[in-house]
Design a protein around this motif. Sequence first.
Motif, PDB file in Angstrom:
ATOM      1  N   VAL A   1       0.618  -1.023   0.162  1.00 28.84           N
ATOM      2  CA  VAL A   1      -0.065   0.017  -0.150  1.00 28.84           C
ATOM      3  C   VAL A   1       0.914   0.675   0.355  1.00 28.84           C
ATOM      4  O   VAL A   1       2.078   1.230   1.299  1.00 28.84           O
ATOM      5  N   ALA A   2       0.547   2.236  -1.140  1.00 23.34           N
ATOM      6  CA  ALA A   2       1.199   3.195  -1.162  1.00 23.34           C
ATOM      7  C   ALA A   2       1.309   3.973  -0.130  1.00 23.34           C
ATOM      8  O   ALA A   2       0.146   4.486   0.234  1.00 23.34           O
ATOM      9  N   ALA A   3       1.683   4.699   0.189  1.00 24.16           N
ATOM     10  CA  ALA A   3       2.205   6.353   1.540  1.00 24.16           C
ATOM     11  C   ALA A   3       0.327   7.254   0.758  1.00 24.16           C
ATOM     12  O   ALA A   3       0.271   7.686   0.144  1.00 24.16           O
ATOM     13  N   GLY A   4      -0.006   7.012   2.096  1.00 27.20           N
ATOM     14  CA  GLY A   4      -0.966   8.007   2.507  1.00 27.20           C
ATOM     15  C   GLY A   4      -2.230   7.406   1.141  1.00 27.20           C
ATOM     16  O   GLY A   4      -3.936   7.738   0.801  1.00 27.20           O
ATOM     17  N   SER A   5      -2.516   5.661   1.119  1.00 25.80           N
ATOM     18  CA  SER A   5      -3.331   5.527  -0.138  1.00 25.80           C
ATOM     19  C   SER A   5      -3.733   3.856   0.920  1.00 25.80           C
ATOM     20  O   SER A   5      -3.858   3.066   1.196  1.00 25.80           O
ATOM     21  N   THR A   6      -4.637   3.301   0.117  1.00 24.12           N
ATOM     22  CA  THR A   6      -5.500   2.620   0.349  1.00 24.12           C
ATOM     23  C   THR A   6      -6.152   0.920  -0.028  1.00 24.12           C
ATOM     24  O   THR A   6      -5.799   1.063  -1.627  1.00 24.12           O
ATOM     25  N   TYR A   7      -6.428   0.121   0.836  1.00 25.46           N
ATOM     26  CA  TYR A   7      -6.479  -1.314  -0.108  1.00 25.46           C
ATOM     27  C   TYR A   7      -7.476  -1.685   0.375  1.00 25.46           C
ATOM     28  O   TYR A   7      -7.967  -2.005   1.726  1.00 25.46           O
ATOM     29  N   THR A   8      -8.715  -1.723  -0.547  1.00 28.02           N
ATOM     30  CA  THR A   8      -9.777  -2.862  -0.127  1.00 28.02           C
ATOM     31  C   THR A   8      -9.772  -4.348  -0.140  1.00 28.02           C
ATOM     32  O   THR A   8      -9.041  -4.613  -0.955  1.00 28.02           O
ATOM     33  N   VAL A   9      -9.354  -4.341   1.118  1.00 32.55           N
ATOM     34  CA  VAL A   9      -9.877  -5.872   1.768  1.00 32.55           C
ATOM     35  C   VAL A   9     -10.709  -7.058   1.096  1.00 32.55           C
ATOM     36  O   VAL A   9     -12.507  -6.064   0.604  1.00 32.55           O
ATOM     37  N   PRO A  10     -10.289  -7.642  -0.146  1.00 35.43           N
ATOM     38  CA  PRO A  10     -11.263  -8.548  -0.619  1.00 35.43           C
ATOM     39  C   PRO A  10     -12.745  -9.417   0.818  1.00 35.43           C
ATOM     40  O   PRO A  10     -12.280  -9.526   1.618  1.00 35.43           O
ATOM     41  N   GLU A  11     -13.772  -9.608  -0.056  1.00 39.96           N
ATOM     42  CA  GLU A  11     -14.600 -10.013   0.861  1.00 39.96           C
ATOM     43  C   GLU A  11     -14.029 -11.922   1.263  1.00 39.96           C
ATOM     44  O   GLU A  11     -13.637 -12.335   0.613  1.00 39.96           O
ATOM     45  N   GLY A  12     -14.371 -11.873   2.767  1.00 42.71           N
ATOM     46  CA  GLY A  12     -14.119 -12.951   3.389  1.00 42.71           C
ATOM     47  C   GLY A  12     -13.938 -12.999   4.682  1.00 42.71           C
ATOM     48  O   GLY A  12     -13.821 -11.234   5.493  1.00 42.71           O
ATOM     49  N   ILE A  13     -13.009 -13.766   5.523  1.00 40.14           N
ATOM     50  CA  ILE A  13     -12.186 -13.389   7.221  1.00 40.14           C
ATOM     51  C   ILE A  13     -10.854 -13.689   6.701  1.00 40.14           C
ATOM     52  O   ILE A  13     -10.419 -14.749   6.468  1.00 40.14           O
ATOM     53  N   TRP A  14     -10.205 -13.215   7.121  1.00 37.80           N
ATOM     54  CA  TRP A  14      -8.407 -12.805   7.283  1.00 37.80           C
ATOM     55  C   TRP A  14      -8.251 -12.809   8.152  1.00 37.80           C
ATOM     56  O   TRP A  14      -8.408 -11.120   9.531  1.00 37.80           O
ATOM     57  N   TYR A  15      -7.027 -13.544   8.640  1.00 36.27           N
ATOM     58  CA  TYR A  15      -6.118 -12.983   9.524  1.00 36.27           C
ATOM     59  C   TYR A  15      -5.228 -11.497   9.231  1.00 36.27           C
ATOM     60  O   TYR A  15      -4.569 -11.629   7.522  1.00 36.27           O
ATOM     61  N   VAL A  16      -4.665 -10.480   9.627  1.00 35.64           N
ATOM     62  CA  VAL A  16      -3.933  -9.684   8.887  1.00 35.64           C
ATOM     63  C   VAL A  16      -3.131  -9.833   9.539  1.00 35.64           C
ATOM     64  O   VAL A  16      -2.147  -9.422  10.978  1.00 35.64           O
ATOM     65  N   LYS A  17      -1.143  -9.127   8.801  1.00 32.03           N
ATOM     66  CA  LYS A  17      -0.355  -8.746   9.804  1.00 32.03           C
ATOM     67  C   LYS A  17      -0.139  -7.060   9.450  1.00 32.03           C
ATOM     68  O   LYS A  17       0.362  -7.054   7.884  1.00 32.03           O
ATOM     69  N   LEU A  18       0.083  -5.972  10.399  1.00 35.16           N
ATOM     70  CA  LEU A  18      -0.213  -5.005   9.021  1.00 35.16           C
ATOM     71  C   LEU A  18       1.540  -4.435   8.867  1.00 35.16           C
ATOM     72  O   LEU A  18       2.252  -4.779  10.274  1.00 35.16           O
ATOM     73  N   GLY A  19       1.935  -3.327   8.222  1.00 32.87           N
ATOM     74  CA  GLY A  19       3.244  -2.574   8.761  1.00 32.87           C
ATOM     75  C   GLY A  19       2.970  -1.625   9.323  1.00 32.87           C
ATOM     76  O   GLY A  19       1.492  -1.598   9.954  1.00 32.87           O
TER      77      GLY A  19
END
Length: 157
Positions: free
Chosen positions: A89-107
């Motif tokens: 994900v670029a600085a100041g930008s967003t990413y829409t998470v696809p439909e589903g159930i997810w574990y996330v580990k974020l920057g």
Amino acid sequence: MGRIGIIGDASGRRYSIKEVTSGEVRVEDETSGVVLARMSSTTIVDAGGVALNAHASRHAFGGADALPDNSLRLRQVKVEFAGDTTVSVAAGSTYTVPEGIWYVKLGANTRVELYIAGAWNVLVPAGGIGLIMSDGANVRLYNAGTASETSTLKEVR
């Protein structure tokens, strides 16, 4: 028959535990005169008359308030994980998470946001790890940092 009296530190209410018959004990809020529970060596019954130790088994075996036959039971849940999906994900930008159930580990500067009542709200803080559900439109990753970052998603199936 024996009795133990208790006075609540926070409320100042009086409670008692009394043996009412041989082998049966009653817990009572003496301040209001309400019987909170009755107990024996095999049964605990709450103030509403529900036998707590039998309640779950009634559900499982078709009792009066049993769950419908088509209800999901814990033993039916099978968890399978998909492979890791890395998202930049670029600085100041967003990413829409696809439909589903997810574990996330974020920057370090990326957070998960959920759109509710006309605003984006933080669901998982920047740099965190969490379990999220997405409808494919109202959950996003937002990078508040000054450089592009990679986050990892793992789908739960």
